[in-house]
Design an enzyme around this catalytic site. Structure first.
Site, short mmCIF file in Angstrom:
data_model
loop_
_atom_site.label_atom_id
_atom_site.label_comp_id
_atom_site.label_asym_id
_atom_site.label_seq_id
_atom_site.Cartn_x
_atom_site.Cartn_y
_atom_site.Cartn_z
N LYS A 20 4.62 15.25 14.33
CA LYS A 20 5.24 16.41 13.65
C LYS A 20 6.00 17.26 14.66
CE LYS A 20 1.85 16.67 9.92
NZ LYS A 20 2.46 16.79 8.63
N LYS A 56 -9.79 20.72 1.40
CA LYS A 56 -8.98 20.30 0.25
C LYS A 56 -9.25 21.26 -0.91
CE LYS A 56 -8.37 15.52 1.48
NZ LYS A 56 -6.95 15.47 1.84
N ASP A 107 -12.18 12.99 8.58
CA ASP A 107 -10.82 12.74 8.09
C ASP A 107 -9.79 13.62 8.82
OD1 ASP A 107 -8.88 11.64 6.26
OD2 ASP A 107 -8.88 13.57 5.22
N GLU A 115 -5.18 22.40 2.45
CA GLU A 115 -4.44 21.58 1.48
C GLU A 115 -4.79 22.02 0.07
OE1 GLU A 115 -3.97 17.26 2.49
OE2 GLU A 115 -5.84 17.66 3.52
N LYS A 146 -0.97 24.90 0.76
CA LYS A 146 -0.81 23.87 1.78
C LYS A 146 -0.29 24.59 3.01
CE LYS A 146 0.27 19.80 3.69
NZ LYS A 146 -0.77 18.95 4.23
N GLY A 159 0.82 -1.22 0.00
CA GLY A 159 0.00 0.00 0.00
C GLY A 159 0.84 1.26 0.00
N ASP A 160 0.12 2.34 -0.27
CA ASP A 160 0.70 3.66 -0.37
C ASP A 160 1.44 4.10 0.90
OD1 ASP A 160 0.64 5.59 -2.36
OD2 ASP A 160 -0.53 6.89 -1.01
N LEU A 161 0.81 3.86 2.04
CA LEU A 161 1.41 4.31 3.31
C LEU A 161 2.76 3.63 3.55
CD1 LEU A 161 1.10 5.82 6.05
CD2 LEU A 161 0.01 3.76 6.94
N HIS A 220 -6.66 15.07 13.68
CA HIS A 220 -5.57 16.05 13.74
C HIS A 220 -5.96 17.39 14.40
CE1 HIS A 220 -4.06 13.04 11.14
NE2 HIS A 220 -4.47 13.53 10.00
C1 BG6 Z 1 -4.42 12.44 6.59
C2 BG6 Z 1 -5.72 12.61 5.86
O1 BG6 Z 1 -4.65 11.95 7.88
O2 BG6 Z 1 -3.77 13.71 6.68
C3 BG6 Z 1 -5.48 13.19 4.49
O3 BG6 Z 1 -6.35 11.35 5.73
C4 BG6 Z 1 -4.69 14.48 4.58
O4 BG6 Z 1 -6.70 13.43 3.81
C5 BG6 Z 1 -3.44 14.27 5.42
O5 BG6 Z 1 -4.32 14.86 3.28
C6 BG6 Z 1 -2.75 15.60 5.69
O6 BG6 Z 1 -1.54 15.33 6.33
P1 BG6 Z 1 -0.28 16.25 6.13
O7 BG6 Z 1 0.78 15.64 6.97
O8 BG6 Z 1 0.04 16.25 4.66
O9 BG6 Z 1 -0.71 17.63 6.59
#
Ligand code: BG6
Length: 453
Positions: A171, A314, A224, A205, A319, A12-14, A229
């Site tokens: 972070k 989004k 999300d 973003e 960003k 996967g991507d992660l 976050h």
């Molecule tokens: C993820 C979300 O948890 O955090 C994404 O699922 C989002 O949709 C991402 O783009 C943002 O993370 P970062 O570290 O790029 O600010």
């Protein structure tokens, strides 16, 4: 003791974009022992070399797999076959006494079946602190489903063995919030509603939903980004001084914040970027929000009455993740006939980590003009070498059993309660979804409602 990091979802991507590069860096910096073993679990019929080839081809940053190759083995496993987990267990047992992390880098649909099979096959036995389970959000879809998932996890594992990832907590500047707050008298002394006018927590973003339609359309910005976050950032800003900086004490204070959290329904703005419905695999009637703004309050003696503005979305103009603490005017400021501004502390999380503080200052020279000046500290600009990625810190902490940067169940439970209430209001009060062509469509709407924003 040898570390074994077993990754489910290894194609996967992660795994490809974040986990393997983070492990590689930790090995390079000798923060992970040389004999650390990464077991990459997948259903495809790969040999390890083929798997590494796959990673190389699919890595957007030309990830150099050679460095990690001696530490990595691919292991084929059918996630529904208990016997495969037993086979995996035999393999791991053959290394003797080890410290084991099972990283479930998979979607929510697979989480519970993998976790139960890990428990049933005794890959992880309840209470064994040398074995832990790590997984990513979303922890459920709402409070009810989160409780179900958690109930199942607790059946097989102890809370101490569970590592719920919120990558924002890894972070640099988010880790720094408590230092800035509690290790600096100028802030510690004025971190309350007598001195703070409002707090803005923003995560903008430019990206759209990319190829994540399946997940995103059932989630939306509230689940999300806000549930995880943004609320974590809010808790770190609003919490009381913890008894100690140990994980449990920190979490006890964060939970008290969530317990006193409410929002003002009239402030709510939800939006969907124009073109969202044309994204592949998105339902033509989808009402999923890709933008949220709201005003929340934390009803504790320290923060009562202070608006916390949360905003995330989004397809916006930039960003940027930032927390802005705006301080009150001084009494003198009101008396002077000068264009003075409020002080603002910026905790900058992305794109560049840093802190800045705005002050009023006299313009140099013979006249009495004032200007706003910035005291700026850019962490990323001053760091020698590359700044560590959030995942490096999180992986290192999980191998060392440091849990401060992971979330506890009661935090998740209360944050879902908060989100569920908003979701219910959107439905019951038919809060309109603004389709935005450009971000200013939303920002105008917000300033109409909230002048102070
Ligand atoms: C993820 C979300 O948890 O955090 C994404 O699922 C989002 O949709 C991402 O783009 C943002 O993370 P970062 O570290 O790029 O600010």
């Amino acid at each position: 003791m040898r570390n074994i990091i077993t990754i489910f979802g290894s194609t996967g991507d992660l795994t490809i974009r974040k986990l393997l590069p983070a492990i590689k860096r930790l090995l390079e910096e000798k923060l992970l022992e040389k004999d650390t073993l990464v077991l990459a679990i997948g259903r495809r019929n790969y040999q390890t070399v083929e798997y590494l080839d796959f990673v190389k081809k699919n890595s957007p940053h030309k990830f150099d797999v050679d460095f990690i190759a001696p530490n990595l083995e691919y292991f084929k496993l059918d996630i529904d076959a208990l016997s495969d987990y037993q086979r995996l267990n035999e393999k791991i047992q053959s290394y003797g006494e080890t410290r084991r992390v099972f990283y479930l880098a998979v979607g929510p649909d697979l989480l519970t079946s993998i976790a139960s099979n890990i428990g049933l096959s005794n890959l992880v036995t309840k209470g064994d602190l040398n074995a832990s389970i790590t997984f990513e959000k979303p922890f459920g879809q709402d409070l009810i489903s989160a409780r179900e998932i958690n109930g199942l996890l607790w059946q097989y594992f102890d809370e101490k063995q569970l590592y719920r990832i919120d990558h924002y907590l890894g972070k640099e500047m988010i880790q720094n919030i408590l230092t800035v707050r509690f290790a600096n008298k100028i802030f510690e002394g004025s971190w309350h509603n007598h001195a703070i006018k409002n707090v803005k927590i923003i995560a903008k973003e430019t990206d759209t939903i990319l190829s994540r339609a399946g997940y995103y359309d059932t989630s939306g910005a509230l689940k999300d980004m806000v549930q995880s976050h943004l609320l974590q950032m809010l808790a770190l800003v609003a919490m009381e001084v913890p008894l100690s900086y140990q994980s449990e004490d920190l979490k006890n204070e964060k939970v008290k914040v969530f317990d006193k959290l409410r929002y003002d329904r009239k402030s709510l703005v939800i939006g969907q970027y124009e073109g969202y419905l044309n994204e592949p695999n998105i339902d033509q009637d989808s009402k999923t929000e890709t933008f949220v703004f709201l005003k929340a309050f934390v009803d504790t003696p320290r923060f009562k009455g202070v608006p916390f503005y949360l905003m995330t979305g989004k397809a916006l103009e930039e960003k940027e993740s930032v927390i802005i603490i705006e301080f009150e005017e001084t009494p003198e400021q009101h008396k002077w006939d000068l264009p003075l501004k409020t002080n603002k502390l910026y905790i900058k999380i992305a794109p560049l980590d840093g802190i800045s503080l705005t002050l009023n200052s006299k313009v140099p020279g013979l006249r009495n003009d004032v200007e706003q000046v910035d005291l700026e500290y850019c962490i990323a600009c001053n760091a020698v070498g590359n700044m560590p990625e959030a995942y490096e810190k999180l992986i290192l902490d999980m191998t060392e059993h440091h849990k401060s940067l992971f979330t506890r169940w009661d935090e998740i439970e209360l944050s879902w309660q908060f989100i569920d209430k908003i979701k219910q209001d959107i439905k019951d009060k038919q809060i309109p979804l603004t389709i935005y062509k450009k971000p200013s469509d939303l920002y105008d709407l917000i300033t109409e409602k909230e002048e102070a924003f």
